[in-house]
Design a protein around this motif. Structure first.
Motif, PDB file in Angstrom:
ATOM      1  N   THR A 120       2.014  10.720   1.964  1.00 21.27           N
ATOM      2  CA  THR A 120       3.445  10.433   2.057  1.00 21.27           C
ATOM      3  C   THR A 120       4.134  10.988   0.818  1.00 21.27           C
ATOM      4  OG1 THR A 120       3.313   8.299   0.906  1.00 21.27           O
ATOM      5  CG2 THR A 120       3.007   8.285   3.305  1.00 21.27           C
ATOM      6  N   SER A 178       0.824  -1.204   0.000  1.00 20.45           N
ATOM      7  CA  SER A 178       0.000   0.000   0.000  1.00 20.45           C
ATOM      8  C   SER A 178       0.859   1.257   0.000  1.00 20.45           C
ATOM      9  CB  SER A 178      -0.918   0.006   1.232  1.00 20.45           C
ATOM     10  OG  SER A 178      -1.756  -1.133   1.237  1.00 20.45           O
ATOM     11  N   VAL A 179       0.336   2.296  -0.616  1.00 21.21           N
ATOM     12  CA  VAL A 179       0.947   3.629  -0.614  1.00 21.21           C
ATOM     13  C   VAL A 179      -0.145   4.608  -0.201  1.00 21.21           C
ATOM     14  CG1 VAL A 179       2.078   5.433  -1.959  1.00 21.21           C
ATOM     15  CG2 VAL A 179       2.597   3.027  -2.416  1.00 21.21           C
ATOM     16  N   SER A 180       0.031   5.255   0.930  1.00 21.58           N
ATOM     17  CA  SER A 180      -0.994   6.172   1.412  1.00 21.58           C
ATOM     18  C   SER A 180      -0.870   7.529   0.719  1.00 21.58           C
ATOM     19  CB  SER A 180      -0.896   6.336   2.931  1.00 21.58           C
ATOM     20  OG  SER A 180       0.352   6.872   3.297  1.00 21.58           O
ATOM     21  N   TYR A 195       3.733   4.080   3.570  1.00 18.98           N
ATOM     22  CA  TYR A 195       2.408   4.158   4.191  1.00 18.98           C
ATOM     23  C   TYR A 195       2.578   4.793   5.556  1.00 18.98           C
ATOM     24  CZ  TYR A 195      -2.463   2.884   5.055  1.00 18.98           C
ATOM     25  OH  TYR A 195      -3.815   2.931   5.286  1.00 18.98           O
TER      26      TYR A 195
END
Length: 643
Positions: A470, A465-467, A543
């Motif tokens: 960020t 996952s990449v929020s 993340y």
């Protein structure tokens, strides 16, 4: 540093010294006027001042036979300052008042290390701002269900307690923004004042933090809806379902699972010990979401307080370090809001990790410890505690790198000097490092083995996952990066490489507090290395959520003051503003005219702000040269220091 000698005022003559014989050796001098000697006020003459004899204490306030300058019309002589005696900061009573002599008083130069009045005021001002920010957060929780606080189904009269006034989304978001801004300013002012010598009673702040944590535990969680997921996972375990494969949507008839809002199609991503806590809360709460959440909030608050007490106890005896440990953790309103007010189980994992670091780093109070390393029993205990933390949230396993790298560095240093001993040779070092890693891996592995190998599946999915909030959102995301779009595998590789670069820089740059006999060099280095690992991971991870920063705050709390504290404070504050609220906007009831909080602030402004913070961190670490003793860590506790 003694004050400079002050010469007698111009135009005055020091009083004469009588030539009467000294008193016999070993007897105190009789400084009172004998009965046959007329008092100076009757004769109009100045009384003679007996010479001071070596070995007798100086009369700070002047002897009784010394005439008052206002009666004789002469200014009293100022005795020369003797080396070894503390300078009289306020002037002795035999020094004439400027208002009586008509002359301007000499202003002593400012002494380095003594805080000025202006600097002293920053500390109380910071405490006031922090208290105001904390009040805003408490009000948000007290007002009851809102866009910042999901409703908790349950029986009437069950804890947690709050009002039910249905406050406006604009009001609660405004209060939260004010709380974040005031808290950041307050912590910054307190840090600036403490770094320049300001001291406040650490125990008073410790008590205030404990009270605030208790207040949050008695009110419903705010800021996110994660606690509803926790309650559902515990309910699944109690009802015979596997939370690692079951979702809330698959249990539509269950009153606890039905309350879940944001992650209805996601099995648990938390470790088996976290699931055990959730199961215990569900056993107590039954079908009541409200009571189940309260039990988890209470255990999380206890864990937060335990970390605060551990940090305080570790540096007990040095008021400067006590104040820092309290200010950055238990009296930090941002952490109280995010960790305790949000009821996040991250604080449980942090508690185990900090306990492991303390066990490894603290000297043995019962018997002398060899100065060349930690024993196997200490490595086992530290590994078990850190492994338990990783069985709650896997990311805290990075804290175990602190003891591990300290063991390796001890061996490397001894190897370079040729002073290898029975604990610092290659064989003993390998044995202790293997014991540390094996004990941690055994606890974590056994916990996941009991939950089933499939319990690790969700961790693999979550790692991709990449929020939005960020720096990596500039390069990747659900809808692509803001600048370019690169594959998730490239993001993961870049994150690992960035973590290593930051680790090397921070290991060089983070200050080493040296406090004489009050601190243990191995313990200080353990927390310093753990702080370097935690900060490197936090700033490089793809993340991020504001409560993730708790691990960084817990590990830096025992270091000396530095500019890295400010960078971590900015990062936590920016993330707190980015997640208003940290919930699905539609489930939270966020008005459409506030969608910009997600689409603009979180998705566009925050990635750039955190990118600038990351650049500042790299620049500061690249040029920072820590001194042997950093500001804020005194060589010894001053006498009469506040507790």
């Amino acid at each position: 540093m003694p004050d400079a000698d002050l010469p007698p005022p111009a135009g005055t003559t020091p009083p004469a010294v009588s030539a009467e014989p000294e008193s016999p050796a070993g007897e105190p001098a009789d400084h009172s006027a004998p009965p046959d000697r007329p008092l100076p006020s009757r004769t109009g003459e100045a009384a003679a001042v007996p010479p001071h004899r070596s070995g007798e204490p100086a009369d700070r306030f002047g002897s009784l036979d010394r005439p008052s300058p206002s009666r004789t019309g002469e200014a009293a002589a100022v005795p020369p300052h003797r080396p070894g005696e503390p300078a009289d900061r306020f002037g002795s009573l035999d020094r004439p008042s400027p208002s009586r002599t008509g002359e301007a008083a000499a202003v002593p130069p400012h002494r380095p290390g003594v805080p000025t009045a202006r600097r002293d005021r920053r500390g109380p001002a910071g405490l006031g701002l922090s208290a105001a920010g904390l009040t805003c957060f408490l009000l948000v929780a007290l007002l009851g269900p809102s866009v910042m606080e999901p409703a908790l189904p349950g029986g009437a009269g069950q804890p947690p307690y709050s009002l039910v006034v249905h406050p406006s989304p604009y009001l609660v978001i405004g209060l939260t923004v004010a709380g974040v801004v005031l808290s950041v300013a307050g912590v910054a002012l307190c840090a600036l004042a403490a770094r320049r010598g300001w001291i406040f009673r650490p125990r008073l702040l410790l008590a205030a933090g404990i009270i605030a944590a208790g207040a949050f535990a008695l009110m419903p969680p705010v800021g996110s809806a994660d606690h509803l997921n926790y309650a559902a996972y515990g309910r699944m375990a109690v009802t015979g379902n596997d939370p690692y494969v079951t979702t809330a949507r698959s249990l539509p008839a269950d009153p606890v699972a039905r309350a879940v809002q944001d992650w209805r199609d996601t099995p648990t991503v938390y470790g088996p010990i976290a699931t055990a806590q959730q199961t215990f809360a569900s056993l107590v709460g039954g079908a009541s979401v409200r009571l189940t959440v309260f039990v988890m909030s209470l255990t999380n608050a206890l864990a937060f307080v335990a970390v605060g007490l551990l940090l305080y106890r570790t540096v007990r005896g040095d008021p400067a370090r006590e104040l820092r440990a309290v200010l950055l953790w238990i009296a930090n309103p941002l952490l109280l809001f995010e960790l305790v007010g949000g009821a996040h189980n991250d604080v449980l994992a942090i508690a185990f990790a900090v306990a492991g670091l303390v066990v490894f780093g603290m000297p043995d109070p019962l018997r002398p410890r060899p100065g060349d390393g930690r024993g196997l029993s200490r490595c086992v205990s530290a590994g078990v505690l850190i492994g338990a933390g990783a069985a709650i949230k896997i990311n805290v396993a990075i804290a175990g790198g602190g003891p591990l790298l300290v063991l390796v560095s001890e061996w490397w240093r001894a190897r370079g000097t040729g002073e290898t001993g029975h604990r610092t040779g290659l064989g003993p070092t390998v044995a202790r490092a293997a014991t540390l890693c094996a004990s941690a891996a055994a606890v974590t592995g056994l916990a996941y083995l009991m939950a089933g190998p499939h319990s690790l599946d969700q961790l693999g999915r979550a790692s991709k996952s990449v929020s939005l909030a960020t720096p990596w959102h500039l390069l990747a995301g659900t809808g692509g990066g803001l600048l370019v779009t690169m594959p998730r595998s490239g993001v993961r590789l870049g994150s690992v490489l960035l973590t290593l670069v930051l680790l090397v820089l921070l290991l060089r740059a983070l200050p080493r507090p040296h406090v004489g006999g009050l601190a243990d060099p191995v313990g200080d280095e353990t927390f310093r290395v753990a702080a370097a690992l935690s900060l490197a991971w936090l700033f490089a991870a793809p993340y991020a959520l504001p409560w993730y920063d708790g691990l960084g705050w817990a590990t830096v709390a025992l270091l000396a003051w530095s500019r890295f504290d400010g960078l971590l404070l900015v990062r936590t504050g920016v993330l707190a503003l980015a997640y208003l609220p940290a919930r699905d906007p539609r489930h939270a009831g966020l008005p459409h005219d506030l969608d910009w909080l997600v689409t603009v602030v979180r998705a566009q402004v925050t990635p750039w702000a955190l990118t600038l913070t990351l650049i500042a961190l790299i620049a500061a670490a690249a040029r920072w040269s820590p001194r042997a003793q950093s500001p804020g860590c005194s060589p010894r506790a001053p006498a009469g220091s506040p507790r």
